[in-house]
Every structure is written in structure tokens, then in C-alpha cells.
Design a protein around this motif. Structure first.
Motif, PDB file in Angstrom:
ATOM      1  N   GLY A 189     134.710 -17.697  61.294  1.00  0.00           N
ATOM      2  CA  GLY A 189     135.584 -18.836  61.565  1.00  0.00           C
ATOM      3  C   GLY A 189     136.992 -18.382  61.910  1.00  0.00           C
ATOM      4  N   ASP A 190     137.958 -19.127  61.445  1.00  0.00           N
ATOM      5  CA  ASP A 190     139.365 -18.830  61.729  1.00  0.00           C
ATOM      6  C   ASP A 190     139.862 -17.568  61.021  1.00  0.00           C
ATOM      7  OD1 ASP A 190     139.370 -21.124  63.189  1.00  0.00           O
ATOM      8  OD2 ASP A 190     140.248 -22.358  61.607  1.00  0.00           O
ATOM      9  N   ILE A 191     139.164 -17.146  60.000  1.00  0.00           N
ATOM     10  CA  ILE A 191     139.604 -16.003  59.198  1.00  0.00           C
ATOM     11  C   ILE A 191     138.810 -14.776  59.606  1.00  0.00           C
ATOM     12  CG2 ILE A 191     139.806 -15.111  56.849  1.00  0.00           C
ATOM     13  CD1 ILE A 191     139.895 -18.100  55.972  1.00  0.00           C
ATOM     14  N   GLU A 192     139.522 -13.693  59.828  1.00  0.00           N
ATOM     15  CA  GLU A 192     138.865 -12.441  60.220  1.00  0.00           C
ATOM     16  C   GLU A 192     139.045 -11.409  59.113  1.00  0.00           C
ATOM     17  OE1 GLU A 192     140.165 -11.015  63.991  1.00  0.00           O
ATOM     18  OE2 GLU A 192     139.889 -12.947  64.966  1.00  0.00           O
ATOM     19  N   TYR A 193     137.998 -10.636  58.917  1.00  0.00           N
ATOM     20  CA  TYR A 193     138.111  -9.517  57.991  1.00  0.00           C
ATOM     21  C   TYR A 193     139.057  -8.474  58.581  1.00  0.00           C
ATOM     22  CZ  TYR A 193     134.273 -10.899  54.921  1.00  0.00           C
ATOM     23  OH  TYR A 193     133.488 -11.545  54.004  1.00  0.00           O
ATOM     24  N   PRO A 194     139.817  -7.767  57.742  1.00  0.00           N
ATOM     25  CA  PRO A 194     140.654  -6.688  58.275  1.00  0.00           C
ATOM     26  C   PRO A 194     139.767  -5.563  58.801  1.00  0.00           C
ATOM     27  CG  PRO A 194     140.748  -6.753  55.877  1.00  0.00           C
ATOM     28  CD  PRO A 194     139.966  -7.949  56.310  1.00  0.00           C
ATOM     29  N   SER A 195     140.042  -5.135  60.018  1.00  0.00           N
ATOM     30  CA  SER A 195     139.156  -4.149  60.641  1.00  0.00           C
ATOM     31  C   SER A 195     139.483  -2.720  60.230  1.00  0.00           C
ATOM     32  CB  SER A 195     139.223  -4.277  62.161  1.00  0.00           C
ATOM     33  OG  SER A 195     140.560  -4.141  62.588  1.00  0.00           O
ATOM     34  N   ASP A 196     140.732  -2.412  60.003  1.00  0.00           N
ATOM     35  CA  ASP A 196     141.131  -1.044  59.667  1.00  0.00           C
ATOM     36  C   ASP A 196     141.206  -0.846  58.163  1.00  0.00           C
ATOM     37  OD1 ASP A 196     141.356  -0.415  62.352  1.00  0.00           O
ATOM     38  OD2 ASP A 196     143.469  -1.013  62.429  1.00  0.00           O
ATOM     39  N   ALA A 197     140.978   0.394  57.743  1.00  0.00           N
ATOM     40  CA  ALA A 197     141.087   0.742  56.329  1.00  0.00           C
ATOM     41  C   ALA A 197     142.518   0.502  55.861  1.00  0.00           C
ATOM     42  CB  ALA A 197     140.704   2.201  56.116  1.00  0.00           C
ATOM     43  N   ASN A 198     142.647   0.039  54.636  1.00  0.00           N
ATOM     44  CA  ASN A 198     143.931  -0.225  53.994  1.00  0.00           C
ATOM     45  C   ASN A 198     144.744  -1.322  54.668  1.00  0.00           C
ATOM     46  OD1 ASN A 198     143.394   1.707  52.062  1.00  0.00           O
ATOM     47  ND2 ASN A 198     144.289   3.324  53.282  1.00  0.00           N
TER      48      ASN A 198
END
Length: 192
Positions: A63-72
């Protein structure tokens, strides 16, 4: 002479009943107050858990929220952004206050770019009460979701500071290490 049948209570009997009622109220009122306070704390934490679940489901479903793609890296989602997806009755805490801008869910990628490990943190504030730990310190905290059941609800009038994006995150309960969230030029939050 005819004997009169007197019906009623004597003054001593009435006083005895009043004393017994006072003792019962003295025991019952603190017990009921404790029950109500525990119920409100539980409701506060349950409402916050609902916001975390909405954020998790929205990220999973793309949806509108994306998981962070990069570490940390982290994605910060305010409760305000999540409100359209929740029940209208949940836009207030169990104490009756509306969630402030200091209320948000943080999704942190504590894994690698190839093997992400998403950890959820939350900060909650309704203007008077915040998620925190009154025993450790009377401060609002950003708390890992898995530690939320052990968290407490603290009142701001006792010196509680509102949680902010620069507040500490408890990364690992076993390692006792802490990390900080800082915003970079793009507005993403990076763990230092």
C-alpha cells in the motif's frame, strides 16, 4: 393495656449498618480504581498495537507504506497517516486524548540489503499520556513492539518528555545496545 408493636431500627442498628457500608466502600473503591486504571493502560497498548498492525499490513500488501530497502534505514509512519485505515473509534486513546504528531510507527531494516530483517518500533502520545516505562524513568520512549506488553503508560504531568525522532531506540534487549534515528537529506531515517 394493649402492648404496642414497634417496628423499625434503633439508632445503634443504623450506625452499625453505616459503619459496615463505609468499610466495604473503603475496600471496594481502591480495587475498582486499580481495575479501571489497568484497563485503560491495556486499552492504550492495544490501540497502539492496532496502529502497528495496520502499518505492517499496509507494507506487506504494498500500500502507501514501503519497507525500507537498505540496511539500517527506517520508514516512519505517523498515526495520522494510518487513521484512514482504522476504525473511527480508535482515533483517540483509552484515556480520551487524540493521538499527537509524536505518535508514529517505525519500521527498521536491521538486516542486510539482500536479507532484510524488519523490526517494528512505536512511539505513542495522546497529549497527556505516553508509552514509556515509569519504573526505569518517567519518560516517553520509542519501544520495540515485542517489548510493548511490558511497557507502561506514563503521565506527562510527572515530567514526561514527548517522544521525538531523535529519541533512542532499544535495538536488542539481550545486547543492551542502543542506536539513534537521524534524518538524512532525503527525510529517511538512518540508524547511526
Amino acid at each position: 393495656m394493649k402492648k404496642m408493636n414497634k417496628k423499625g431500627f434503633t439508632l445503634i442498628e443504623l450506625l452499625a449498618v453505616i459503619v459496615i457500608l463505609a468499610i466495604l466502600l473503603g475496600v471496594a473503591i481502591p480495587a475498582v480504581s486499580t481495575y479501571i486504571n489497568n484497563s485503560r493502560k491495556s486499552g492504550f497498548i492495544d490501540n497502539v498495537s492496532m496502529f502497528v498492525n495496520v502499518a505492517r499490513n499496509s507494507a506487506i500488501e504494498g500500500g502507501d507504506i514501503e519497507y525500507p530497502s537498505d540496511a539500517n534505514h527506517a520508514t516512519v509512519v505517523t498515526f495520522e497517516q494510518l487513521k484512514p485505515q482504522i476504525d473511527r473509534n480508535r482515533d483517540k486513546s483509552s484515556y480520551g486524548g487524540k493521538w499527537t504528531s509524536e505518535s508514529y510507527v517505525i519500521i527498521v531494516n536491521e538486516g542486510t540489503n539482500e536479507r532484510p530483517n524488519y523490526i517494528y518500533y512505536v512511539a505513542a502520545n495522546d497529549g497527556k499520556y505516553s508509552l514509556g516505562n515509569a519504573e526505569a524513568s518517567p519518560k516517553a520512549q520509542i519501544i520495540a513492539v515485542e517489548e510493548m506488553k511490558e511497557a507502561n503508560v506514563v503521565r506527562e504531568s510527572t515530567g514526561v518528555t514527548k517522544p521525538a525522532a531523535s529519541a533512542k531506540l532499544k535495538k536488542n534487549a539481550q545486547a543492551n545496545t542502543t542506536t539513534f534515528l537521524t534524518a538524512d537529506s532525503t527525510g529517511e531515517f538512518i540508524i547511526d
